[in-house]
Design a protein around this motif. Structure first.
Motif, PDB file in Angstrom:
ATOM      1  N   UNK A   1       0.855  -1.170   0.000  1.00  0.00           N
ATOM      2  CA  UNK A   1       0.000   0.000   0.000  1.00  0.00           C
ATOM      3  C   UNK A   1       0.892   1.221   0.000  1.00  0.00           C
ATOM      4  N   UNK A   2       0.794   2.041  -0.976  1.00  0.00           N
ATOM      5  CA  UNK A   2       1.618   3.225  -1.111  1.00  0.00           C
ATOM      6  C   UNK A   2       0.743   4.465  -1.047  1.00  0.00           C
ATOM      7  N   UNK A   3       0.061   4.647   0.045  1.00  0.00           N
ATOM      8  CA  UNK A   3      -0.886   5.735   0.191  1.00  0.00           C
ATOM      9  C   UNK A   3      -0.225   6.903   0.894  1.00  0.00           C
ATOM     10  N   UNK A   4      -0.442   8.094   0.390  1.00  0.00           N
ATOM     11  CA  UNK A   4       0.036   9.286   1.068  1.00  0.00           C
ATOM     12  C   UNK A   4      -1.085   9.802   1.947  1.00  0.00           C
ATOM     13  N   UNK A   5      -0.743  10.066   3.192  1.00  0.00           N
ATOM     14  CA  UNK A   5      -1.741  10.545   4.137  1.00  0.00           C
ATOM     15  C   UNK A   5      -1.568  12.038   4.347  1.00  0.00           C
ATOM     16  N   UNK A   6      -2.637  12.763   4.328  1.00  0.00           N
ATOM     17  CA  UNK A   6      -2.608  14.186   4.661  1.00  0.00           C
ATOM     18  C   UNK A   6      -3.065  14.300   6.097  1.00  0.00           C
ATOM     19  N   UNK A 116       3.117  10.521  10.946  1.00  0.00           N
ATOM     20  CA  UNK A 116       2.863   9.558   9.878  1.00  0.00           C
ATOM     21  C   UNK A 116       2.721   8.150  10.441  1.00  0.00           C
ATOM     22  N   UNK A 117       3.583   7.799  11.392  1.00  0.00           N
ATOM     23  CA  UNK A 117       3.485   6.488  12.036  1.00  0.00           C
ATOM     24  C   UNK A 117       2.133   6.357  12.741  1.00  0.00           C
ATOM     25  N   UNK A 118       1.747   7.396  13.468  1.00  0.00           N
ATOM     26  CA  UNK A 118       0.454   7.369  14.173  1.00  0.00           C
ATOM     27  C   UNK A 118      -0.706   7.270  13.184  1.00  0.00           C
ATOM     28  N   UNK A 119      -0.616   7.994  12.076  1.00  0.00           N
ATOM     29  CA  UNK A 119      -1.683   7.953  11.076  1.00  0.00           C
ATOM     30  C   UNK A 119      -1.789   6.560  10.443  1.00  0.00           C
ATOM     31  N   UNK A 122      -3.360   4.253  12.951  1.00  0.00           N
ATOM     32  CA  UNK A 122      -4.800   4.518  13.009  1.00  0.00           C
ATOM     33  C   UNK A 122      -5.499   3.899  11.805  1.00  0.00           C
ATOM     34  N   UNK A 123      -4.915   4.058  10.634  1.00  0.00           N
ATOM     35  CA  UNK A 123      -5.510   3.502   9.413  1.00  0.00           C
ATOM     36  C   UNK A 123      -5.557   1.979   9.492  1.00  0.00           C
ATOM     37  N   UNK A 124      -4.462   1.353   9.957  1.00  0.00           N
ATOM     38  CA  UNK A 124      -4.436  -0.107  10.107  1.00  0.00           C
ATOM     39  C   UNK A 124      -5.478  -0.567  11.119  1.00  0.00           C
ATOM     40  N   UNK A 125      -5.561   0.124  12.250  1.00  0.00           N
ATOM     41  CA  UNK A 125      -6.544  -0.234  13.276  1.00  0.00           C
ATOM     42  C   UNK A 125      -7.962  -0.069  12.726  1.00  0.00           C
ATOM     43  N   UNK A 130     -12.906  -2.621  10.716  1.00  0.00           N
ATOM     44  CA  UNK A 130     -13.894  -2.855   9.658  1.00  0.00           C
ATOM     45  C   UNK A 130     -14.026  -4.348   9.361  1.00  0.00           C
ATOM     46  N   UNK A 131     -12.897  -5.059   9.309  1.00  0.00           N
ATOM     47  CA  UNK A 131     -12.925  -6.506   9.069  1.00  0.00           C
ATOM     48  C   UNK A 131     -13.637  -7.210  10.217  1.00  0.00           C
ATOM     49  N   UNK A 132     -13.306  -6.823  11.449  1.00  0.00           N
ATOM     50  CA  UNK A 132     -13.933  -7.422  12.628  1.00  0.00           C
ATOM     51  C   UNK A 132     -15.437  -7.165  12.628  1.00  0.00           C
TER      52      UNK A 132
END
Length: 182
Positions: A1-6, A116-119, A122-125, A130-132
């Motif tokens: 996943x190569x997503x840029x987060x703002x 960025x690490x926190x974002x 958060x995105x992974x969580x 959503x899967x859960x």
């Protein structure tokens, strides 16, 4: 996943200093009454955020300046300005300005990396949640409150009879015969 987060409230531009506010300098500079040390105000290249202000005014910045020979210099943020206390223009020109610029860039890079690490966490969580939630919904959807057809009693009776016939088990009490063994 190569997503840029703002990340909200974050500028991609490194924090730096543009120019010195000439009007904030002592009026007696370059005269016989000029102070040796004074406060110099410099304008930031962009607005600082709360985390940057805390880092600039924090103990790590004081330790950084002390380690590079500027133990008396103090930095304070005042709106869009950095107040550099206990210094002078010559000291800034001869190396302090470069050290401050380096420290500001390090602060920007560190805060951006941490955000960025926190974002990403958060995105992974959020994706795991959503899967859960989808799995819970699927499991809940598999529950049926419909009545099941009655079980075939003869099958149960046959299995019970087989168990009794295997030997040694006691049959239920029979009033006429007493206990019977199989």
């Amino acid at each position: 996943m190569n997503t840029q987060l703002k990340i909200a409230g974050q500028s991609s531009e490194l924090l730096g200093l543009g120019s010195i506010l000439i009007g904030s300098l002592p009026a007696t500079l370059m005269t016989g009454e000029a102070p040796d040390r004074y406060t110099v105000e410099a304008v930031f290249t962009r607005k600082t955020d709360r985390d940057e202000v805390a880092a600039i005014q924090g103990s790590a910045t004081r330790a950084y300046l002390s380690a590079h020979g500027y133990s008396t210099v103090e930095l304070r943020v005042a709106d869009r300005r950095l107040e550099i206390a206990n210094t002078n223009l010559e000291e800034l020109r001869d190396g302090l300005a470069a050290r401050i610029a380096e420290r500001l860039a390090d602060i920007s890079i560190g805060i951006t990396a941490a955000r960025e690490v926190a974002a990403h966490r958060f995105e992974d969580a959020s994706q795991r949640e959503q899967v859960r939630a989808a799995a819970v919904a699927a499991l809940a959807g598999s529950v049926s409150f419909a009545r099941r057809p009655p079980a075939d009693v003869s099958d149960d009776d046959a299995r019970i009879e087989d168990w009794f016939e295997e030997g040694g088990s006691l049959r239920p009490w029979n009033v006429e015969d007493g206990w019977k063994t199989g």
